[in-house]
Motif scaffolding. Structure first.
Motif, mmCIF file in Angstrom:
data_model
loop_
_atom_site.group_PDB
_atom_site.id
_atom_site.type_symbol
_atom_site.label_atom_id
_atom_site.label_comp_id
_atom_site.label_asym_id
_atom_site.label_seq_id
_atom_site.Cartn_x
_atom_site.Cartn_y
_atom_site.Cartn_z
ATOM 1 N N ILE A 66 0.918 -1.289 -0.065
ATOM 2 C CA ILE A 66 0.013 0.086 0.198
ATOM 3 C C ILE A 66 0.784 1.300 -0.034
ATOM 4 O O ILE A 66 1.946 1.370 0.773
ATOM 5 C CB ILE A 66 -0.869 0.041 1.411
ATOM 6 N N PHE A 67 0.578 2.182 -0.832
ATOM 7 C CA PHE A 67 1.386 3.325 -1.111
ATOM 8 C C PHE A 67 0.748 4.482 -0.798
ATOM 9 O O PHE A 67 -0.483 4.573 -1.129
ATOM 10 C CB PHE A 67 1.977 3.493 -2.650
ATOM 11 N N ILE A 68 1.163 5.886 -0.824
ATOM 12 C CA ILE A 68 0.690 6.956 -0.843
ATOM 13 C C ILE A 68 1.186 7.929 -1.833
ATOM 14 O O ILE A 68 2.128 8.041 -2.206
ATOM 15 C CB ILE A 68 0.910 7.768 0.684
ATOM 16 N N ILE A 69 -0.032 8.525 -2.582
ATOM 17 C CA ILE A 69 0.362 9.528 -3.377
ATOM 18 C C ILE A 69 0.009 10.829 -2.844
ATOM 19 O O ILE A 69 -1.385 11.071 -2.659
ATOM 20 C CB ILE A 69 -0.097 9.370 -4.843
ATOM 21 N N GLY A 70 0.748 11.838 -2.495
ATOM 22 C CA GLY A 70 0.170 13.069 -1.926
ATOM 23 C C GLY A 70 0.561 14.095 -3.130
ATOM 24 O O GLY A 70 1.785 14.345 -3.628
ATOM 25 N N HIS A 71 -0.061 14.994 -3.640
ATOM 26 C CA HIS A 71 -0.001 16.088 -4.460
ATOM 27 C C HIS A 71 0.101 17.533 -3.599
ATOM 28 O O HIS A 71 -0.848 17.783 -2.781
ATOM 29 C CB HIS A 71 -1.051 16.075 -5.367
ATOM 30 N N SER A 72 1.104 18.119 -4.181
ATOM 31 C CA SER A 72 1.167 19.656 -3.461
ATOM 32 C C SER A 72 1.129 19.466 -2.097
ATOM 33 O O SER A 72 2.107 18.853 -1.374
ATOM 34 C CB SER A 72 -0.001 20.511 -4.056
ATOM 35 N N MET A 73 0.245 19.906 -1.251
ATOM 36 C CA MET A 73 0.509 20.101 0.129
ATOM 37 C C MET A 73 0.154 18.575 0.826
ATOM 38 O O MET A 73 0.801 18.310 1.575
ATOM 39 C CB MET A 73 -0.604 20.771 0.748
ATOM 40 N N GLY A 74 -0.349 17.554 -0.145
ATOM 41 C CA GLY A 74 -0.601 16.386 0.209
ATOM 42 C C GLY A 74 0.936 15.651 0.133
ATOM 43 O O GLY A 74 1.149 14.802 0.960
ATOM 44 N N GLY A 75 1.766 16.132 -0.810
ATOM 45 C CA GLY A 75 2.956 15.683 -0.930
ATOM 46 C C GLY A 75 3.800 15.977 0.102
ATOM 47 O O GLY A 75 4.710 15.308 0.742
ATOM 48 N N MET A 76 3.560 17.279 0.741
ATOM 49 C CA MET A 76 4.378 17.815 1.969
ATOM 50 C C MET A 76 3.962 16.908 3.262
ATOM 51 O O MET A 76 4.919 16.672 3.936
ATOM 52 C CB MET A 76 4.134 19.235 2.124
ATOM 53 N N LEU A 77 2.874 16.668 3.084
ATOM 54 C CA LEU A 77 2.414 16.002 4.579
ATOM 55 C C LEU A 77 2.582 14.414 4.261
ATOM 56 O O LEU A 77 2.328 13.692 5.278
ATOM 57 C CB LEU A 77 0.739 16.328 4.617
ATOM 58 N N ALA A 78 2.987 13.891 3.080
ATOM 59 C CA ALA A 78 3.058 12.635 2.891
ATOM 60 C C ALA A 78 4.033 11.676 4.081
ATOM 61 O O ALA A 78 3.536 10.527 4.513
ATOM 62 C CB ALA A 78 3.224 12.018 1.495
ATOM 63 N N PRO A 79 4.892 12.463 4.035
ATOM 64 C CA PRO A 79 5.973 11.492 4.992
ATOM 65 C C PRO A 79 5.595 11.596 6.584
ATOM 66 O O PRO A 79 5.777 10.605 7.311
ATOM 67 C CB PRO A 79 7.307 12.159 5.096
ATOM 68 N N ARG A 80 4.639 12.694 6.776
ATOM 69 C CA ARG A 80 4.107 12.795 8.314
ATOM 70 C C ARG A 80 3.152 11.496 8.493
ATOM 71 O O ARG A 80 2.817 10.980 9.271
ATOM 72 C CB ARG A 80 3.807 14.058 8.527
ATOM 73 N N ILE A 81 2.107 11.468 7.500
ATOM 74 C CA ILE A 81 1.172 10.532 7.284
ATOM 75 C C ILE A 81 1.649 9.041 7.360
ATOM 76 O O ILE A 81 0.944 8.379 8.239
ATOM 77 C CB ILE A 81 0.274 10.949 5.924
ATOM 78 N N ASP A 82 2.566 8.962 6.823
ATOM 79 C CA ASP A 82 3.282 7.322 6.800
ATOM 80 C C ASP A 82 3.716 7.448 8.275
ATOM 81 O O ASP A 82 3.527 6.270 8.819
ATOM 82 C CB ASP A 82 4.818 7.677 5.804
ATOM 83 N N ALA A 83 4.385 8.480 9.009
ATOM 84 C CA ALA A 83 4.918 8.159 10.355
ATOM 85 C C ALA A 83 4.039 8.096 11.414
ATOM 86 O O ALA A 83 4.115 7.469 12.431
ATOM 87 C CB ALA A 83 5.973 9.380 10.414
ATOM 88 N N GLU A 84 2.801 8.795 11.027
ATOM 89 C CA GLU A 84 1.818 8.735 12.202
ATOM 90 C C GLU A 84 0.604 7.660 12.179
ATOM 91 O O GLU A 84 -0.343 7.725 12.755
ATOM 92 C CB GLU A 84 1.138 10.212 11.972
ATOM 93 N N GLY A 85 0.877 6.766 11.156
ATOM 94 C CA GLY A 85 0.119 5.631 11.160
ATOM 95 C C GLY A 85 -0.212 4.941 9.842
ATOM 96 O O GLY A 85 -1.094 3.872 9.487
ATOM 97 N N GLY A 86 0.124 5.750 8.663
ATOM 98 C CA GLY A 86 -0.216 5.346 7.495
ATOM 99 C C GLY A 86 0.585 4.139 7.149
ATOM 100 O O GLY A 86 0.008 3.061 6.621
#
Length: 308
Positions: A116-136
């Motif tokens: 399972i991967f995450i694709i964050g666009h723009s601010m979503g890309g800025m947040l993607a590493p944090r989303i991953d670390a906080e439970g993604g």
């Protein structure tokens, strides 16, 4: 492919409608991605003007055998209730729902829970590493047109771009407004959380706390300790993030890491679609032209996901 209507956060205060796009033919459980929006309220297709980049990604990736989950952003559905909440942060607005979407995928037997991967666009890309670390807890992270900088730095850069395009009289007026905004930004981290929650900085509803909370969890902190695969991509004609400060900023931070892949696309804009005007002052006109994400971008993302 099949589009299935789903609900992210069913039973919570903020249920969100979404779509899970599943490839037609799969050999066993399929890899999947969670799509995470940029700034501002957005529907599940992340419709911007006449463009629907998340719909393009869902259709294009599913053709390559990858499932995609997309959903309405919380502020798109519950914006009226949320704008009166002084404690709104990116955690409440974006992060919680992205983690819920990842959990939703893990419970589906058709999905490979280890892919399972995450694709964050723009601010979503800025947040993607944090989303991953906080439970993604994703197997890999894709950052489209993101930035390793703080949000207020990007806002000031965009304002400066506009300023440099104005005539002399408008420039004098705008300079004062930008200077006032800059002083507000400079003061954000001196405020307590409670002070920040009662201090508007952008319009009536965006308070200092929104920027403070995000700025106190910088993308750089999460990226520095990351050893999982990361794919960072941007269009050369992007006028909302900078090649020099953002794309090359990622390269400066992560360029020598074997787990990180970079790609810059000629003549593509912030949506990874063909550039029309290439001018921040014509952003609305740019996005009124109906287009699609460049096919090569989708092929590259699919190839990268399937190689991990």
């Amino acid at each position: 492919m099949a589009d299935e209507k789903i609900v992210i956060g069913a039973g919570t205060k903020y249920p969100l409608n979404g779509i899970l796009t599943i490839p037609d033919q799969t050999n066993g459980p399929t890899p999947a991605v969670v799509l995470v929006h940029g700034s501002g309220p957005s529907d599940m297709d992340q419709k911007i003007g006449e463009n629907a980049p998340f719909k393009d990604l869902a259709e294009g990736l599913s053709e390559k055998g990858i499932a995609v989950i997309r959903y309405d952003k919380r502020t798109f559905v519950y914006g009226k209730e949320m704008r009166n909440d002084p404690g709104v942060s990116v955690k409440v607005e974006t992060i919680e729902d992205a983690i819920r979407a990842a959990d939703f995928l893990r419970k589906d037997e058709r999905i490979d829970a280890t892919k399972i991967f995450i694709i964050g666009h723009s601010m979503g890309g800025m947040l993607a590493p944090r989303i991953d670390a906080e439970g993604g807890d994703f197997v890999g992270i894709i950052i489209m047109a993101g930035s390793p900088r703080k949000l207020e730095e990007l806002i000031m850069d965009q304002n400066d771009q506009v300023l440099n395009s104005l005539n002399r009289l408008l420039k004098m007026i705008a300079k004062k407004q930008i200077a006032s905004l800059s002083s507000k930004f400079d003061n954000i981290y001196r405020l307590s959380d409670e002070e920040a929650k009662s201090t508007p900085v952008l319009g009536k509803y965006i308070r200092a706390y929104y920027l403070k909370e995000m700025g106190e969890h910088p993308s750089v902190d999460y990226l520095n300790g990351l050893d999982k695969p990361v794919f960072i991509l941007q269009g050369e004609k992007d006028f909302q993030v900078s090649i020099e400060k953002d794309f090359n900023g990622y390269k400066k931070l992560l360029g020598d890491r074997p787990n990180v892949t970079f790609k810059l696309y000629p003549n593509l804009n912030h949506l990874l679609m063909p550039s029309v005007y290439g001018d921040i002052l014509k952003a609305k006109k740019e996005y009124k032209v109906a287009q699609h994400i460049d096919r090569q971008v989708i092929y590259d993302i699919a190839d990268w996901i399937l190689s991990v």
